[in-house]
Design an enzyme around this catalytic site. Structure first.
Site, PDB file in Angstrom:
ATOM      1  N   ASN A 109     -28.273  43.536   7.039  1.00  0.00           N
ATOM      2  CA  ASN A 109     -27.480  42.323   7.213  1.00  0.00           C
ATOM      3  C   ASN A 109     -28.122  41.174   6.450  1.00  0.00           C
ATOM      4  O   ASN A 109     -29.336  41.104   6.294  1.00  0.00           O
ATOM      5  CB  ASN A 109     -27.324  41.979   8.702  1.00  0.00           C
ATOM      6  CG  ASN A 109     -28.391  41.035   9.206  1.00  0.00           C
ATOM      7  OD1 ASN A 109     -28.313  39.815   9.020  1.00  0.00           O
ATOM      8  ND2 ASN A 109     -29.419  41.593   9.851  1.00  0.00           N
ATOM      9  N   PHE A 113     -28.005  33.288   9.884  1.00  0.00           N
ATOM     10  CA  PHE A 113     -27.911  32.421  11.068  1.00  0.00           C
ATOM     11  C   PHE A 113     -26.512  31.804  11.204  1.00  0.00           C
ATOM     12  O   PHE A 113     -26.367  30.617  11.495  1.00  0.00           O
ATOM     13  CB  PHE A 113     -28.952  31.308  11.024  1.00  0.00           C
ATOM     14  CG  PHE A 113     -30.347  31.710  11.424  1.00  0.00           C
ATOM     15  CD1 PHE A 113     -30.631  32.961  11.927  1.00  0.00           C
ATOM     16  CD2 PHE A 113     -31.395  30.809  11.277  1.00  0.00           C
ATOM     17  CE1 PHE A 113     -31.923  33.318  12.294  1.00  0.00           C
ATOM     18  CE2 PHE A 113     -32.689  31.150  11.645  1.00  0.00           C
ATOM     19  CZ  PHE A 113     -32.955  32.411  12.146  1.00  0.00           C
ATOM     20  N   SER A 172     -36.466  35.662  10.351  1.00  0.00           N
ATOM     21  CA  SER A 172     -35.274  36.205   9.690  1.00  0.00           C
ATOM     22  C   SER A 172     -35.457  36.115   8.186  1.00  0.00           C
ATOM     23  O   SER A 172     -35.892  35.084   7.666  1.00  0.00           O
ATOM     24  CB  SER A 172     -34.027  35.421  10.093  1.00  0.00           C
ATOM     25  OG  SER A 172     -32.928  35.786   9.274  1.00  0.00           O
ATOM     26  N   ASN A 174     -33.085  35.979   6.037  1.00  0.00           N
ATOM     27  CA  ASN A 174     -31.840  35.532   5.418  1.00  0.00           C
ATOM     28  C   ASN A 174     -31.656  34.021   5.373  1.00  0.00           C
ATOM     29  O   ASN A 174     -30.607  33.545   4.949  1.00  0.00           O
ATOM     30  CB  ASN A 174     -30.657  36.176   6.147  1.00  0.00           C
ATOM     31  CG  ASN A 174     -30.718  37.684   6.092  1.00  0.00           C
ATOM     32  OD1 ASN A 174     -30.969  38.260   5.037  1.00  0.00           O
ATOM     33  ND2 ASN A 174     -30.521  38.332   7.217  1.00  0.00           N
ATOM     34  N   THR A 175     -32.653  33.258   5.807  1.00  0.00           N
ATOM     35  CA  THR A 175     -32.662  31.807   5.659  1.00  0.00           C
ATOM     36  C   THR A 175     -33.813  31.454   4.724  1.00  0.00           C
ATOM     37  O   THR A 175     -34.971  31.728   5.054  1.00  0.00           O
ATOM     38  CB  THR A 175     -32.855  31.104   7.015  1.00  0.00           C
ATOM     39  OG1 THR A 175     -31.729  31.390   7.851  1.00  0.00           O
ATOM     40  CG2 THR A 175     -32.979  29.598   6.841  1.00  0.00           C
ATOM     41  N   LYS A 206     -40.961  35.429  17.395  1.00  0.00           N
ATOM     42  CA  LYS A 206     -40.502  36.689  16.803  1.00  0.00           C
ATOM     43  C   LYS A 206     -41.019  36.793  15.381  1.00  0.00           C
ATOM     44  O   LYS A 206     -40.842  35.864  14.583  1.00  0.00           O
ATOM     45  CB  LYS A 206     -38.974  36.762  16.810  1.00  0.00           C
ATOM     46  CG  LYS A 206     -38.425  38.133  16.406  1.00  0.00           C
ATOM     47  CD  LYS A 206     -36.964  38.269  16.769  1.00  0.00           C
ATOM     48  CE  LYS A 206     -36.460  39.690  16.512  1.00  0.00           C
ATOM     49  NZ  LYS A 206     -35.082  39.880  16.997  1.00  0.00           N
ATOM     50  N   ASN A 235     -38.760  41.679  13.680  1.00  0.00           N
ATOM     51  CA  ASN A 235     -37.459  41.393  13.097  1.00  0.00           C
ATOM     52  C   ASN A 235     -37.116  42.480  12.070  1.00  0.00           C
ATOM     53  O   ASN A 235     -37.806  43.496  11.974  1.00  0.00           O
ATOM     54  CB  ASN A 235     -37.479  39.999  12.451  1.00  0.00           C
ATOM     55  CG  ASN A 235     -36.154  39.272  12.562  1.00  0.00           C
ATOM     56  OD1 ASN A 235     -35.102  39.846  12.332  1.00  0.00           O
ATOM     57  ND2 ASN A 235     -36.201  37.995  12.900  1.00  0.00           N
TER      58      ASN A 235
END
Length: 352
Positions: A109, A113, A172, A174-175, A206, A235
């Protein structure tokens, strides 16, 4: 029939349909099991001053906005974590941004966010004031206009009345720039700002499975020094383990599911050894069976979370995991889940 149908359509659309059905309290056959049976006392866990009837939890990412409502608590989880929520709503990255790697029992993915923002999240949390298991909030920062030292404490303050613990998501992939916040100096600044507003609320961090051993060691000490009570390990990964065969294996984003299990478990065991009992750990990444749950616990986790396994196998997975875990405990000659925590950490911390 419901799960095969959902798996036949775009994964993000399927996910949205499932959340909407749960939020409406719908219980279509095949999507929700019957009322969850009372858990065997051997599965009970006490952590962060909270009691969990079993160690199997839902990871953040499934119910980003706490939209699913009380229906999630009917599935038999021992804990439910919602989010990730950011201060302001954001649409996330362009679609498509979720890819099933069915042959690998994995998902990639790059959502970024996407969520409805704090105001909507808080209204939804207010519906969950009566709940049978602990509820967590996973918090993050917006892609634009973010000030981590300002935003994380403000988010903790906002969600504190409604949840039992809070997870600071700095991992994450993806940011842009988010994982840089795992560096010792930046993380210490964030945690130092969070500590005065946290009160007695358990704060967890996390972490990414791609962190180096030295980076993990620095992160553990920063957490301990600033009153953090636990870590979630881990994660999604930006690496691509050898052996992936699915057509979407080359997509950008975070990889979760079976291929992540060994990497995440190894880091979990390393974190357990570094923490020396000063942090409580939650293990996630590649959980599909009761044996996987026990392995995470033996690596050092007091609790375990899942997402990708749940996405592939649905709510029927939860009672199955608990029954398989009890059988695995018997096979290992262990009386209770709590007795297994960290018992194989030294072995599992080393590369297989």
């Amino acid at each position: 029939m419901v799960l095969p149908l959902l798996r036949s359509i775009d994964p993000e659309r399927a996910h949205g349909m499932a959340i909407k059905a749960l939020g409406m309290g719908l219980v279509p056959m095949g999507l929700l099991p019957g009322a969850a049976a009372q858990d065997d006392p051997r599965l009970a866990v006490t952590a962060f001053g909270l009691r969990f009837p079993n160690p199997v939890g839902l990871a953040a990412g499934f119910d980003k906005n706490a939209d699913a409502g009380p229906a999630l608590f009917r599935l038999g989880f021992g804990l439910v974590e919602t989010g990730t929520v950011t201060p302001k709503p954001q649409i996330g990255n362009p679609r498509p941004r979720i890819f099933r790697l069915t042959e690998d029992q994995a998902v990639i993915n790059r959502l970024g966010f996407n969520n409805k923002g704090l105001d909507v999240y808080l209204r939804n949390l207010a519906r969950l004031s009566s709940r049978p298991v602990p509820l967590g909030a996973n918090i993050g920062i917006n892609k634009e206009g973010a000030d981590p030292v300002r935003d994380y404490p403000a988010l903790v303050t906002a969600v504190a009345p409604w949840v039992d613990y809070v997870v600071i998501n700095v991992s994450s992939p993806n940011t842009p720039g988010l994982r840089d916040l795992q560096s010792e100096a930046q993380l210490r600044a964030i945690l130092s700002a969070v500590r005065p507003v946290a009160g007695h609320l358990p704060i967890l961090v996390k972490v990414a499975p791609d962190l180096s051993h030295d980076g993990l060691a620095d992160l553990v000490e920063a957490c301990v020094d600033n009153g953090v009570q636990g870590l979630i390990v881990s994660n999604t990964t930006i690496s691509r383990p050898a052996g992936l065969v699915s057509a979407h294996r080359g997509e950008a984003g975070g990889l979760s599911g079976r291929p992540l299990r060994a990497m995440a478990t190894r880091m979990l065991a390393q974190a357990y050894r570094l923490a020396h009992g000063r942090l409580t750990l939650i293990g996630t990444g590649g959980v599909f069976s009761g044996a996987d749950v026990l392995e995470k616990i033996q690596a050092g986790a007091a609790l375990v979370q899942l997402y990708t396994g749940f996405a592939y196998h649905g709510p029927a997975l939860i009672p199955r995991l608990k029954q398989e875990l009890l059988a695995a405990l018997d096979q290992a000659h262990v009386e209770r889940v709590a007795d297994a925590v960290g018992t194989r950490a030294d072995i599992l911390a080393e590369p297989s």
